[in-house]
Write a protein that holds these residues in place. Structure first.
Motif, PDB file in Angstrom:
ATOM      1  N   GLN A 158       0.826  -1.208   0.000  1.00  0.00           N
ATOM      2  CA  GLN A 158       0.000   0.000   0.000  1.00  0.00           C
ATOM      3  C   GLN A 158       0.859   1.257   0.000  1.00  0.00           C
ATOM      4  OE1 GLN A 158      -0.241  -2.631   1.994  1.00  0.00           O
ATOM      5  NE2 GLN A 158      -2.372  -3.211   2.394  1.00  0.00           N
ATOM      6  N   SER A 162       1.069   4.004  -3.026  1.00  0.00           N
ATOM      7  CA  SER A 162       0.758   5.419  -2.782  1.00  0.00           C
ATOM      8  C   SER A 162       1.924   6.298  -3.218  1.00  0.00           C
ATOM      9  CB  SER A 162       0.405   5.654  -1.311  1.00  0.00           C
ATOM     10  OG  SER A 162       1.533   5.503  -0.457  1.00  0.00           O
ATOM     11  N   SER A 165       1.913   6.620  -6.955  1.00  0.00           N
ATOM     12  CA  SER A 165       0.893   7.569  -7.402  1.00  0.00           C
ATOM     13  C   SER A 165       1.354   9.019  -7.266  1.00  0.00           C
ATOM     14  CB  SER A 165      -0.399   7.352  -6.602  1.00  0.00           C
ATOM     15  OG  SER A 165      -1.377   8.308  -6.960  1.00  0.00           O
ATOM     16  N   VAL A 166       1.876   9.391  -6.076  1.00  0.00           N
ATOM     17  CA  VAL A 166       2.266  10.795  -5.882  1.00  0.00           C
ATOM     18  C   VAL A 166       3.525  11.146  -6.655  1.00  0.00           C
ATOM     19  CG1 VAL A 166       1.158  10.941  -3.623  1.00  0.00           C
ATOM     20  CG2 VAL A 166       3.593  10.368  -3.758  1.00  0.00           C
ATOM     21  N   MET A 179       2.563  16.969   1.541  1.00  0.00           N
ATOM     22  CA  MET A 179       1.797  15.732   1.539  1.00  0.00           C
ATOM     23  C   MET A 179       1.407  15.384   2.969  1.00  0.00           C
ATOM     24  SD  MET A 179       4.160  13.447  -1.015  1.00  0.00           S
ATOM     25  CE  MET A 179       4.893  14.207  -2.475  1.00  0.00           C
ATOM     26  N   GLU A 180       0.616  14.348   3.116  1.00  0.00           N
ATOM     27  CA  GLU A 180       0.270  13.868   4.454  1.00  0.00           C
ATOM     28  C   GLU A 180       0.609  12.395   4.569  1.00  0.00           C
ATOM     29  OE1 GLU A 180      -3.295  14.020   7.771  1.00  0.00           O
ATOM     30  OE2 GLU A 180      -3.817  14.076   5.655  1.00  0.00           O
ATOM     31  N   ARG A 184      -2.514   3.510   8.473  1.00  0.00           N
ATOM     32  CA  ARG A 184      -3.632   2.649   8.092  1.00  0.00           C
ATOM     33  C   ARG A 184      -3.506   1.325   8.835  1.00  0.00           C
ATOM     34  NH1 ARG A 184      -6.708   6.531   6.253  1.00  0.00           N
ATOM     35  NH2 ARG A 184      -6.213   7.275   4.145  1.00  0.00           N
ATOM     36  N   GLU A 202       0.825   5.287   4.561  1.00  0.00           N
ATOM     37  CA  GLU A 202       0.508   5.688   3.201  1.00  0.00           C
ATOM     38  C   GLU A 202       0.767   7.185   3.087  1.00  0.00           C
ATOM     39  OE1 GLU A 202      -2.955   2.664   1.518  1.00  0.00           O
ATOM     40  OE2 GLU A 202      -3.527   4.659   2.212  1.00  0.00           O
ATOM     41  N   VAL A 203       0.894   7.676   1.859  1.00  0.00           N
ATOM     42  CA  VAL A 203       1.080   9.106   1.638  1.00  0.00           C
ATOM     43  C   VAL A 203       0.001   9.599   0.684  1.00  0.00           C
ATOM     44  CG1 VAL A 203       2.761   8.715  -0.220  1.00  0.00           C
ATOM     45  CG2 VAL A 203       2.723  10.902   0.951  1.00  0.00           C
ATOM     46  N   HIS A 204      -0.587  10.758   1.016  1.00  0.00           N
ATOM     47  CA  HIS A 204      -1.730  11.278   0.261  1.00  0.00           C
ATOM     48  C   HIS A 204      -1.658  12.791   0.125  1.00  0.00           C
ATOM     49  CE1 HIS A 204      -3.889   7.463   0.282  1.00  0.00           C
ATOM     50  NE2 HIS A 204      -3.600   7.337   1.557  1.00  0.00           N
ATOM     51  N   SER A 205      -2.586  13.318  -0.636  1.00  0.00           N
ATOM     52  CA  SER A 205      -2.873  14.753  -0.700  1.00  0.00           C
ATOM     53  C   SER A 205      -1.665  15.594  -1.068  1.00  0.00           C
ATOM     54  CB  SER A 205      -3.441  15.248   0.648  1.00  0.00           C
ATOM     55  OG  SER A 205      -4.538  14.480   1.039  1.00  0.00           O
TER      56      SER A 205
END
Length: 220
Positions: A158, A162, A165-166, A179-180, A184, A202-205
């Motif tokens: 996961q 992630s 994706s980024v 990022m954030e 999880r 995970e890393v998002h945003s």
């Protein structure tokens, strides 16, 4: 901990990967390790850190950080490393980003032959025929960028996905991004009926930052 990672000097490492089997899950937390007492104390202030006695002392400080998410600043695409790796008795035999070979492979930049389909990638890894995640993100804390750069590394699919994706978003920009990092948890039952839970990052945003004389700011 402060160490050389390529050319960069890291002031600390953060991990968040843990398996729990057949027992209640503890409070989810990050683990910070650093050689700097100042860094350990400052990060503890920011994220409700608890001393980990077994790993502290000497030249190493460890803190459990209680935060569901940590806002981070990533300087550029070179700091986003969605790496897959395979080792055997001879050492490292495969390192790639899912599509092309990475250093120290002699065929660096050439197609690696890994499946595009994530399910096929995982199946190949389970059978020992394909590489597993060894992904890393290098960042500074948005709440205290002056402390220096940290890393977070994980073998979770996961986290690798992630980062993959980024990395496309970061690659399209010339400047830093905010990022954030988030925690999880996945729970499952084994065939024997044993409950297992797995905590991973995970890393998002990903959001662009503009650089001014006053510092870094989220782009409009």
């Amino acid at each position: 901990m402060a160490q050389m990672h390529g050319r960069e000097k890291l002031v600390g490492q953060i991990t968040a990967e843990e398996w729990r089997t057949g027992r209640p899950a503890a409070r989810r937390s990050w683990l910070l390790t650093t050689k700097s007492k100042e860094v350990a104390e400052r990060v503890s202030e920011l994220y409700q850190g608890d001393v980990v006695c077994a790993a502290s002392g000497g030249d190493l400080y460890a803190r459990k950080l209680h935060a569901a998410g940590i806002a981070v600043i990533v300087a550029g695409v070179a700091n986003v490393r969605p790496r897959l790796a395979l080792d055997n008795e001879r050492g490292l035999v495969h390192a790639c980003d899912g599509s092309k070979y990475l250093p120290p492979m002699l065929d660096e930049g050439a197609p690696c032959g890994c499946p595009d389909n994530p399910f096929e990638r995982r199946a190949a890894a389970r059978s020992g025929a394909g590489p597993r995640p060894d992904a890393c993100l290098v960042f500074s804390l948005a709440a205290a960028p002056g402390l220096g750069e940290f890393s977070v590394r994980s073998s979770a699919w996961q986290f690798y996905e992630s980062l993959e994706s980024v990395s496309h978003e970061v690659g399209r920009t010339a400047g830093p991004m905010q990022m954030e990092l988030v925690l999880r948890e996945q729970s499952l039952a084994t065939r024997s009926g044993l409950d297992v839970s797995f905590t991973y990052p995970e890393v998002h945003s990903a959001r662009c930052l503009s650089v001014t004389k006053a510092g870094l700011h989220l782009a409009a």
